[in-house]
Enzyme design. Sequence first.
Site, mmCIF file in Angstrom:
data_model
loop_
_atom_site.group_PDB
_atom_site.id
_atom_site.type_symbol
_atom_site.label_atom_id
_atom_site.label_comp_id
_atom_site.label_asym_id
_atom_site.label_seq_id
_atom_site.Cartn_x
_atom_site.Cartn_y
_atom_site.Cartn_z
ATOM 1 N N LYS A 163 0.854 -1.180 0.000
ATOM 2 C CA LYS A 163 0.000 0.000 0.000
ATOM 3 C C LYS A 163 0.889 1.229 0.000
ATOM 4 O O LYS A 163 1.865 1.271 0.768
ATOM 5 C CB LYS A 163 -0.858 -0.001 1.270
ATOM 6 C CG LYS A 163 -1.811 -1.169 1.329
ATOM 7 C CD LYS A 163 -2.872 -0.952 0.321
ATOM 8 C CE LYS A 163 -3.853 -2.083 0.301
ATOM 9 N NZ LYS A 163 -4.865 -1.810 -0.725
ATOM 10 N N ASP A 188 -0.603 -0.351 -4.440
ATOM 11 C CA ASP A 188 -2.009 0.084 -4.478
ATOM 12 C C ASP A 188 -2.116 1.396 -3.715
ATOM 13 O O ASP A 188 -1.750 1.463 -2.543
ATOM 14 C CB ASP A 188 -2.902 -0.985 -3.826
ATOM 15 C CG ASP A 188 -4.379 -0.670 -4.030
ATOM 16 O OD1 ASP A 188 -5.205 -1.541 -3.702
ATOM 17 O OD2 ASP A 188 -4.709 0.418 -4.536
ATOM 18 N N GLU A 213 -1.794 0.670 -8.685
ATOM 19 C CA GLU A 213 -3.245 0.464 -8.659
ATOM 20 C C GLU A 213 -3.937 1.722 -8.147
ATOM 21 O O GLU A 213 -3.562 2.267 -7.102
ATOM 22 C CB GLU A 213 -3.561 -0.716 -7.739
ATOM 23 C CG GLU A 213 -4.965 -1.223 -7.797
ATOM 24 C CD GLU A 213 -5.162 -2.425 -6.878
ATOM 25 O OE1 GLU A 213 -4.175 -3.052 -6.449
ATOM 26 O OE2 GLU A 213 -6.329 -2.713 -6.564
ATOM 27 N N ASP A 238 -9.046 -0.229 -10.201
ATOM 28 C CA ASP A 238 -9.808 -1.075 -9.267
ATOM 29 C C ASP A 238 -11.146 -0.366 -9.025
ATOM 30 O O ASP A 238 -12.115 -0.588 -9.741
ATOM 31 C CB ASP A 238 -8.977 -1.250 -7.981
ATOM 32 C CG ASP A 238 -9.722 -1.938 -6.837
ATOM 33 O OD1 ASP A 238 -9.101 -2.184 -5.795
ATOM 34 O OD2 ASP A 238 -10.926 -2.215 -6.969
ATOM 35 N N LYS A 262 -12.985 -7.478 -9.377
ATOM 36 C CA LYS A 262 -13.521 -7.990 -8.113
ATOM 37 C C LYS A 262 -15.000 -8.305 -8.344
ATOM 38 O O LYS A 262 -15.776 -7.423 -8.753
ATOM 39 C CB LYS A 262 -13.406 -6.957 -6.991
ATOM 40 C CG LYS A 262 -11.970 -6.642 -6.586
ATOM 41 C CD LYS A 262 -11.936 -5.643 -5.447
ATOM 42 C CE LYS A 262 -10.498 -5.339 -5.055
ATOM 43 N NZ LYS A 262 -10.424 -4.316 -3.964
HETATM 44 O O1 LIG Z 1 -7.889 -9.382 0.046
HETATM 45 C C1 LIG Z 1 -6.710 -9.040 0.225
HETATM 46 O O2 LIG Z 1 -5.798 -9.822 0.472
HETATM 47 C C2 LIG Z 1 -6.363 -7.558 0.215
HETATM 48 C C3 LIG Z 1 -7.226 -6.847 -0.727
HETATM 49 C C4 LIG Z 1 -6.854 -5.413 -0.868
HETATM 50 O O3 LIG Z 1 -5.715 -5.068 -1.069
HETATM 51 C C5 LIG Z 1 -7.912 -4.443 -0.783
HETATM 52 C C6 LIG Z 1 -9.150 -4.774 -0.366
HETATM 53 C C7 LIG Z 1 -10.137 -3.767 -0.210
HETATM 54 C C8 LIG Z 1 -9.801 -2.463 -0.313
HETATM 55 C C9 LIG Z 1 -8.393 -2.069 -0.443
HETATM 56 O O4 LIG Z 1 -7.779 -1.938 0.787
HETATM 57 C C10 LIG Z 1 -7.580 -3.074 -1.223
HETATM 58 C C11 LIG Z 1 -7.776 -2.843 -2.698
HETATM 59 O O5 LIG Z 1 -8.078 -1.701 -3.053
HETATM 60 O O6 LIG Z 1 -7.564 -3.757 -3.501
HETATM 61 MG MG LIG Z 2 -7.196 -1.824 -4.901
#
Ligand SMILES: O=C(O)CCC(=O)C1=CC=C[C@@H](O)[C@@H]1C(=O)O
Ligand SMILES: [Mg+2]
Length: 368
Positions: A163, A188, A213, A238, A262
């Site tokens: 992140k 991300d 991302e 995303d 997703k």
């Molecule tokens: O499911 C995982 O292992 C982590 C997923 C992840 O990085 C995220 C989940 C939901 C919101 C965000 O924080 C992030 C994303 O944006 O992809």
């Molecule tokens: Mg993301």
Amino acid sequence: MEIKSVHLSIIKMPLKQPFMTHLGSVTDREAIIVEVKDRKGINGYGEGVAFSSPWYTEETVQTSYHVLKDFLIPLLKKKGVSHPDEAFGLFSSVRRNHMAKAALETALWDLQAKKEEIPLSSLIGGTMSEIPAGVVVGNPNLSEVLKQIESYLEQGFKRVKIKISPETDYQLISRIRQRFPDLPLMADANSAYSLRDADRLKALDDFGLLMIEQPLGFDDIVDHAKLQNQIKTPICLDESIVTFDDARKAVELSSCGVINIKIGRVGGIGEAKRIHDYCHSKGIPVWAGGMIEFGISRAHNIALASLAGFTIPGDISGSDRYWKEDIIQPEIKVDNGMIQIPDNPGIGFELNRKRMKEVTIFEERFEF
Ligand SMILES: O=C(O)CCC(=O)C1=CC=C[C@@H](O)[C@@H]1C(=O)O
Ligand SMILES: [Mg+2]
């Protein structure tokens, strides 16, 4: 599809360690587990992946529960579907609320695959027998991040996602690169930047990231096209990609080089497959995003990620990434960085009823 009942359970479980982004941290996870039973007693399972507060999208567990209970389940009861592919159309009188829709639609896909006695991956056209696992490090502390990456690489993970935000990006990535120069690494941003940060993001081109991302606004496609014109690193969208048309516009405007799909964000497996098929036809690689979810949603992600265009490891780790004990049996395991695509009918995992009892905080059944 001869539906007899729909059962909703709200479950709650603490994460083994908090998952942090610049938007906040997730320490406990609530989710909705959907069980659709048909008249032959076959069960299809789905999972509502909205968080308990609207920090990622506008949906929450409560809004999803309300839309399922007061609109989607009554619609399904009144009109029915003969195949899960019709569910998204049936739900179109309800605007957005994609995570609520996906929770019910995915349960119908699982049920259909079990009725046909084939794996869900086969029903949707999957071609892979195993998929590479990717993992997300949700911690801003540098020493923690390095320690976690070390351990994930020992477990064989094929790709690491971190992140980032303007406060921690360059220093964090350069330290990771010093330690792991060849690591398949992506970042991300969850919309932490604006076009004014273009130079800052351009500087990250030094690190050979797989992608960045969602650097800009959570509902933007145009500014991302302007930014992609200025940086080498592929942008991955995303949050901006909520519908098939969002994906089409992003590809037509060259807003991104990669799309994170997703199932919950786009409203179900049917729409996820449509977006995959379109991106595949345009040469845009996709990967399966995660939602810090439990085993039912994780199992649906595994089936989706078996489609040919999922050429980049997704945010699909094992049940043990977040949970002391998952709600499915067997649990999802990563072996040397790979996850086997189940070859038994449906999603290939059963609900662990004992565990469900321990973590269910509310439940309700709707008879058809
Ligand atoms: O499911 C995982 O292992 C982590 C997923 C992840 O990085 C995220 C989940 C939901 C919101 C965000 O924080 C992030 C994303 O944006 O992809
Ligand atoms: Mg993301």
